[in-house]
Motif scaffolding. Sequence first.
Motif, short mmCIF file in Angstrom:
data_model
loop_
_atom_site.label_atom_id
_atom_site.label_comp_id
_atom_site.label_asym_id
_atom_site.label_seq_id
_atom_site.Cartn_x
_atom_site.Cartn_y
_atom_site.Cartn_z
N TYR A 48 2.82 9.46 -9.74
CA TYR A 48 2.35 8.95 -8.47
C TYR A 48 2.12 7.45 -8.59
O TYR A 48 1.79 6.94 -9.67
CB TYR A 48 1.02 9.61 -8.06
CG TYR A 48 1.13 11.03 -7.57
CD1 TYR A 48 1.14 12.09 -8.45
CD2 TYR A 48 1.18 11.31 -6.20
CE1 TYR A 48 1.21 13.40 -8.00
CE2 TYR A 48 1.26 12.61 -5.73
CZ TYR A 48 1.28 13.64 -6.63
OH TYR A 48 1.35 14.94 -6.18
N ARG A 49 2.22 6.78 -7.48
CA ARG A 49 1.85 5.37 -7.38
C ARG A 49 0.60 5.28 -6.50
O ARG A 49 0.52 5.95 -5.46
CB ARG A 49 2.98 4.57 -6.73
CG ARG A 49 2.60 3.16 -6.33
CD ARG A 49 3.65 2.49 -5.51
NE ARG A 49 3.14 1.23 -4.99
CZ ARG A 49 3.78 0.07 -5.12
NH1 ARG A 49 4.97 0.01 -5.70
NH2 ARG A 49 3.24 -1.02 -4.64
N GLN A 50 -0.38 4.46 -6.93
CA GLN A 50 -1.58 4.29 -6.12
C GLN A 50 -1.86 2.81 -5.91
O GLN A 50 -2.08 2.08 -6.88
CB GLN A 50 -2.79 4.98 -6.78
CG GLN A 50 -4.03 4.98 -5.89
CD GLN A 50 -5.17 5.78 -6.48
OE1 GLN A 50 -5.26 5.99 -7.68
NE2 GLN A 50 -6.07 6.24 -5.62
N ASP A 51 -1.87 2.39 -4.67
CA ASP A 51 -2.24 1.03 -4.31
C ASP A 51 -3.74 0.97 -4.09
O ASP A 51 -4.37 1.97 -3.71
CB ASP A 51 -1.49 0.60 -3.05
CG ASP A 51 -0.01 0.48 -3.30
OD1 ASP A 51 0.77 1.19 -2.65
OD2 ASP A 51 0.37 -0.31 -4.18
N PRO A 52 -4.35 -0.22 -4.28
CA PRO A 52 -5.80 -0.35 -4.09
C PRO A 52 -6.25 0.13 -2.72
O PRO A 52 -5.65 -0.23 -1.70
CB PRO A 52 -6.04 -1.85 -4.27
CG PRO A 52 -4.93 -2.30 -5.15
CD PRO A 52 -3.74 -1.49 -4.75
#
Lengths: 112, 112
Positions: free
Chosen positions: B36-40
Amino acid sequence: NAGVTQTPKFRILKIGQSMTLQCAQDMNHNYMYWYRQDPGMGLKLIYYSVGAGITDKGEVPNGYNVSRSTTEDFPLRLELAAPSQTSVYFCACSGTSGNTIYFGEGSWLTVV
Amino acid sequence: EDQVTQSPEALRLQEGESSSLNCSYTVSGLRGLFWYRQDPGKGPEFLFTLYSAGEEKEKERLKATLTKKESFLHITAPKPEDSATYLCAVQGAKYNTDKLIFGTGTRLQVFP
């Protein structure tokens, strides 16, 4: 198609107060989950549900309760809030076993 | 006990400088490994699922690979917009649902 919607986005609670985090999904998925994410820690599973009327505990269920009366909704209840429950909470859903889990945008909770 | 370890914790790259992120796992019967990718300030965004050793998947500048003990997320010629925290998670056979065990993530920063 909104996916997974969580409300509220931000909330400050006083110690001992109670509140409910709302989660709704429009993906018609059977499985729903609540995770919490603390700084420097991986997401931890609080509770999950495999369908309406069925819920079960995850890794860190103490201090929380859930219900699943419909396929769409999976609210998380915090009773007697404690500072240790300060965290970011993510609701998620998936269709069937082995399928991708989709997350909501998160709810930031601070207990003071 | 099922466990996921990601390294490095943080990675700073110059734009165009290719690198790899590591996810080591211990699980009783791997049913799936997820990136997964998580942005702030956002929820995790699904990237890839890998099911068996030797499997590879690609998406734009990202390529995920899987062995029996670890997975790599290769980033080729990264751009600043690839800056995010990348999360690895596994599903084990001991669970009859889609519960995920997450690593703590690798925080990637790509500078122009």
